[in-house]
Scaffold this motif. Structure first.
Motif, mmCIF file in Angstrom:
data_model
loop_
_atom_site.group_PDB
_atom_site.id
_atom_site.type_symbol
_atom_site.label_atom_id
_atom_site.label_comp_id
_atom_site.label_asym_id
_atom_site.label_seq_id
_atom_site.Cartn_x
_atom_site.Cartn_y
_atom_site.Cartn_z
ATOM 1 N N LEU A 1 0.827 -1.205 0.000
ATOM 2 C CA LEU A 1 0.000 0.000 0.000
ATOM 3 C C LEU A 1 0.862 1.256 0.000
ATOM 4 N N THR A 2 0.317 2.312 -0.558
ATOM 5 C CA THR A 2 0.857 3.661 -0.391
ATOM 6 C C THR A 2 -0.296 4.562 0.016
ATOM 7 N N THR A 3 0.000 5.534 0.843
ATOM 8 C CA THR A 3 -1.034 6.480 1.257
ATOM 9 C C THR A 3 -0.413 7.853 1.426
ATOM 10 N N ASP A 4 -1.222 8.862 1.178
ATOM 11 C CA ASP A 4 -0.770 10.238 1.339
ATOM 12 C C ASP A 4 -1.976 11.089 1.679
ATOM 13 N N THR A 5 -1.741 12.184 2.393
ATOM 14 C CA THR A 5 -2.821 13.095 2.778
ATOM 15 C C THR A 5 -2.581 14.462 2.164
ATOM 16 N N TRP A 6 -3.638 15.230 2.106
ATOM 17 C CA TRP A 6 -3.588 16.541 1.443
ATOM 18 C C TRP A 6 -4.668 17.423 2.035
ATOM 19 N N THR A 7 -4.369 18.701 2.165
ATOM 20 C CA THR A 7 -5.327 19.670 2.671
ATOM 21 C C THR A 7 -5.687 20.634 1.553
ATOM 22 N N SER A 8 -6.967 20.741 1.243
ATOM 23 C CA SER A 8 -7.419 21.608 0.159
ATOM 24 C C SER A 8 -7.422 23.063 0.617
ATOM 25 N N ILE A 9 -7.735 23.971 -0.302
ATOM 26 C CA ILE A 9 -7.751 25.392 0.037
ATOM 27 C C ILE A 9 -8.935 25.736 0.927
ATOM 28 N N THR B 1 4.002 2.143 2.230
ATOM 29 C CA THR B 1 4.962 3.186 1.870
ATOM 30 C C THR B 1 4.376 4.543 2.212
ATOM 31 N N VAL B 2 5.078 5.300 3.059
ATOM 32 C CA VAL B 2 4.648 6.637 3.477
ATOM 33 C C VAL B 2 5.861 7.557 3.438
ATOM 34 N N ASP B 3 5.592 8.875 3.476
ATOM 35 C CA ASP B 3 6.706 9.814 3.525
ATOM 36 C C ASP B 3 7.241 9.904 4.950
ATOM 37 N N ASN B 4 8.157 10.849 5.187
ATOM 38 C CA ASN B 4 8.878 10.879 6.454
ATOM 39 C C ASN B 4 8.239 11.779 7.499
ATOM 40 N N ALA B 5 6.976 12.095 7.346
ATOM 41 C CA ALA B 5 6.288 12.863 8.380
ATOM 42 C C ALA B 5 6.197 12.031 9.661
ATOM 43 N N ALA B 6 6.271 12.728 10.814
ATOM 44 C CA ALA B 6 6.285 12.020 12.100
ATOM 45 C C ALA B 6 4.992 11.249 12.335
ATOM 46 N N SER B 7 3.876 11.771 11.852
ATOM 47 C CA SER B 7 2.587 11.106 12.088
ATOM 48 C C SER B 7 2.479 9.774 11.356
ATOM 49 N N MET C 1 7.795 1.253 5.021
ATOM 50 C CA MET C 1 8.622 1.579 3.863
ATOM 51 C C MET C 1 8.641 3.098 3.704
ATOM 52 N N ARG C 2 9.822 3.696 3.821
ATOM 53 C CA ARG C 2 9.941 5.148 3.697
ATOM 54 C C ARG C 2 10.007 5.549 2.230
ATOM 55 N N CYS C 3 9.319 6.621 1.884
ATOM 56 C CA CYS C 3 9.279 7.103 0.500
ATOM 57 C C CYS C 3 10.670 7.561 0.073
ATOM 58 N N CYS C 4 11.262 6.874 -0.892
ATOM 59 C CA CYS C 4 12.619 7.196 -1.346
ATOM 60 C C CYS C 4 12.667 8.527 -2.092
ATOM 61 N N ALA C 5 11.610 8.846 -2.835
ATOM 62 C CA ALA C 5 11.579 10.122 -3.551
ATOM 63 C C ALA C 5 11.571 11.288 -2.561
ATOM 64 N N HIS C 6 10.900 11.116 -1.436
ATOM 65 C CA HIS C 6 10.865 12.163 -0.421
ATOM 66 C C HIS C 6 12.233 12.331 0.235
ATOM 67 N N ILE C 7 12.944 11.237 0.441
ATOM 68 C CA ILE C 7 14.282 11.315 1.018
ATOM 69 C C ILE C 7 15.238 12.019 0.059
ATOM 70 N N VAL C 8 15.148 11.705 -1.236
ATOM 71 C CA VAL C 8 15.977 12.405 -2.228
ATOM 72 C C VAL C 8 15.675 13.897 -2.196
ATOM 73 N N ASN C 9 14.409 14.240 -2.046
ATOM 74 C CA ASN C 9 14.030 15.651 -1.962
ATOM 75 C C ASN C 9 14.683 16.319 -0.747
#
Length: 660
Positions: free
Chosen positions: A211-219, A276-282, A309-317
């Motif tokens: 799985l991969t998951t990500d969150t987003w906040t709209s305007i 797979t998630v990014d490196n946010a603490a939550s 699984m840590r997002c490798c693209a986020h780590i490169v960023n």
């Protein structure tokens, strides 16, 4: 009886004349007239009044009957009593073979010839040369329309646009374009069908889901979450499916974990391999929560040790942003120059005129970056470098260009414009950042296997950063040292990495364990390298044993599932056969066949690394040879290296959500 002729534009109806008048045909060729007359009369049959067009499609028979030329049905005709109304009604409403009748036009089973559509994306055409029989089907047309709205992300109101309705009417007059509310219902119905189909597939399949998951906040300050599944099916095809896109109360780890749990239960999914998630603490809270849940379900693999699984693209960023945290003046100057060109249409026109004068053959143009995204900074510098001569010409031809940098309108001086030294620095930056840009693209793939490329890109980045740290250019060496520090923080210690990324390289038949051991030895001492290699191999063996246990095999069994320690499970009556069998078992004790699939796979020769090599095709062909190990490979290779598959659902290019 004369030969029959079909109705056409050359048919001339016969007009009868009164008995006391002779036909006016003296100057007309008799053969021509005869060929245009419909063959409706036979000798001895009185010819009726044939002014109606229906007589071009009927044959007059004896007994005042008329036969249809197309279907053969007969009707009463030939006198004033019967008339031609019944014949006309037959043609227009009843005759299924009459090519111009309403009945035939509405016949949905009528087949026509058409070119077979191509399945591949061919820029030169959408049809093949083979013909197929097709028929009009309104339900299929509506389904295709709903798919178009979904795939092309069109608004529902698109079907009510005048141009589309006109095009649809010309293309297929029988299809009545539905309203936007009907199309919306069709899209929901199509989604329900595909969702149920995917549910059935996931329920029957045996592979695990990554799985991969990500969150987003709209305007509008509304929180959304996207959950995406990645897996390889029994035919060794890689799949990415967005399971859910839904609103969430907040971004807390436990909250997201509970939402993911409810979504997995609704799908009937319990065999989770990685998340797979990014490196946010939550996100660590999400993994911890799901790890506990999967253990309760009894579907955890190796106690969830490799789920996170840590997002490798986020780590490169993060690594590149560390190098660009103190932006060099050259980058700022180029950004200000691009901002000047893009600030008004008149300035942009002057810049294009300079491009034409210096004869720069490029269809693109300069673009302004987003300071929080390093890859956009790279693209800005790469495009600006192509137009260096145009910027230099603009400096000569446009007096406002120089004044812009002296005063921004508030009495403040702006860095710029870029000079020759700045452009030289830009060339160095572009060459340096291009490597990490390409690495990010490889990590971000969502339609093909990416887990087996992680270790290769890790080696490339480490070698490049190590060399640049020793560069004579103080600017590059300073950036490289900062980036190398961040690199070591995330990827410098193998204990902090998910070992499945190294297992994925071992399961690549072109490299296997020797490739990993070679680069470990390059980076560390011999003892440390051997220890790291043993950990990777041990992880692969543990995975293999886990799948053996799940499949009902003990660890000491061979490929065929029989025990290699027992002489024979069934008694043998013939003593000569027993002697031979014991000797064969003795020979097999030290043979390769007695070893596990992992040992046999690692002992085999590596495959040639050709440009057209497909790792999924290789495992598909060799799945019968490595029956259980192939199941391990199918799940490990499906692991995504980044969350881009989920994140892209929020940032589709060209689509902007307004406040409503």
């Amino acid at each position: 009886m004369a030969s029959e002729t079909q109705c056409g534009t050359n048919e001339v109806p016969v007009v009868s004349t009164p008995a006391n008048e002779a036909p006016q045909m003296a100057t007309t060729d008799t053969s021509t007239v005869a060929s245009n007359l419909p063959p409706i009369e036979a000798e001895g049959i009185k010819k009726p009044n044939q002014t109606s067009y229906v007589w071009s499609h009927f044959i007059l028979l004896e007994g005042e009957r008329a036969e249809c030329k197309y279907c053969g049905k007969t009707y009463a005709a030939g006198s004033k009593t019967y008339g031609t109304t019944n014949l006309r009604t037959h043609l227009e409403s009843r005759c299924k073979k009459y090519p111009y009748g309403k009945k035939n036009m509405q016949d949905k089973t009528q087949m026509t010839l058409a070119f077979k559509p191509k399945k591949s994306d061919d820029a030169e055409g959408t049809n093949s040369n083979s013909l197929i029989a097709v028929s009009y089907n309104e339900s299929m047309c509506r389904e295709a329309l709903a798919r178009m709205i979904i795939v092309d992300e069109l608004p529902f109101k698109f079907v009510e646009h005048e141009g589309f309705r006109y095009y649809s009417n010309v293309l297929q007059p029988r299809f009545i374009v539905p309203t936007r509310t009907t199309v919306a219902r069709d899209c929901i119905r199509l989604y329900s069908i595909e969702r149920d189909r995917l549910k059935i597939f996931l329920k029957k399949s045996t592979q695990r889901i990554s799985l991969t998951t990500d969150t987003w906040t709209s305007i509008q300050n509304i929180n959304y979450m996207c959950l995406t599944a990645h897996f390889i099916d029994d035919d060794w095809q890689y799949h990415k499916r967005i399971l859910n896109f839904r609103q969430v109360p907040n971004h807390k780890g436990e909250t997201i974990g509970k939402v993911v749990e409810s979504l997995l239960l609704s799908w009937g999914i319990d065999k989770i391999f990685t998340l797979t998630v990014d490196n946010a603490a939550s996100n660590s809270g999400i993994v911890t929560y799901l790890d506990r849940i999967t253990k309760e379900w009894g579907a955890s693999i190796l106690d969830g040790e490799f789920m996170h699984m840590r997002c490798c693209a986020h780590i490169v960023n993060l690594i590149v942003m560390e190098g660009l945290k103190n932006l060099h003046e050259s980058i700022v100057k180029v950004r200000n120059a691009v901002r000047y060109v893009r600030s008004s249409p008149s300035r942009y026109d002057k810049f294009k005129a300079c491009v034409e004068k210096v004869k720069i053959a490029s269809k693109g143009c300069v673009c302004l970056d987003v300071p929080t995204r390093w890859n956009s900074t790279y693209m800005m510098l790469e495009n600006a470098e192509k137009f260096q001569r145009a910027f230099e010409r603009l400096r000569v031809n446009d007096a406002q260009y120089i004044r812009y940098f002296l005063d921004d309108g508030n009495g403040k001086k702006i860095l710029g414009p870029p000079d020759f030294e700045d452009w030289d620095n830009v060339k160095v930056f572009v060459k340096f950042l291009k490597l990490f840009y390409e690495v990010t693209l490889r990590f971000s793939g969502s339609l093909y296997v990416t887990s087996n490329v992680f270790f290769h890109e890790l080696c490339v980045m480490k070698i490049e950063l190590t060399n640049l740290c020793e560069s004579e250019d103080p600017l590059l060496s300073m950036m490289a040292r900062d980036m190398h520090e961040k690199f070591d923080k995330y990827w410098g210690d193998i204990e902090r990495l998910n070992l499945m990324m190294f297992v994925a390289v071992v399961l690549d038949p072109r490299y296997k364990l020797r490739f990993v051991n070679f680069w470990f030895a390059k980076w560390n001492s011999g003892a440390v390298a051997d220890d790291m290699t043993k950990k990777v191999k041990k992880t692969l063996v543990r995975m293999y044993k886990h799948y053996c246990n799940c499949d009902g095999y003990s660890n000491g069994q061979g490929q065929d599932g029989s025990s290699s320690n027992n002489v024979e499970t069934r008694p043998i009556q013939d003593p000569h056969t027993l002697v031979k069998s014991i000797y064969k078992k003795h020979l097999a004790m030290d043979s390769l066949e007695s070893k596990s699939e992992v040992e046999r796979y690692l002992a085999d020769c590596v495959e040639e690394d050709s440009p057209n090599f497909c790792i999924l095709n290789w495992w598909k062909v060799n799945s019968s040879k490595y029956r259980l190990l192939s199941k391990v490979a199918r799940d490990v290779l499906a692991i995504p290296l980044s969350t881009v598959a989920s994140e892209s659902a929020f940032s589709t290019g060209g689509r902007v959500l307004d406040p409503f």
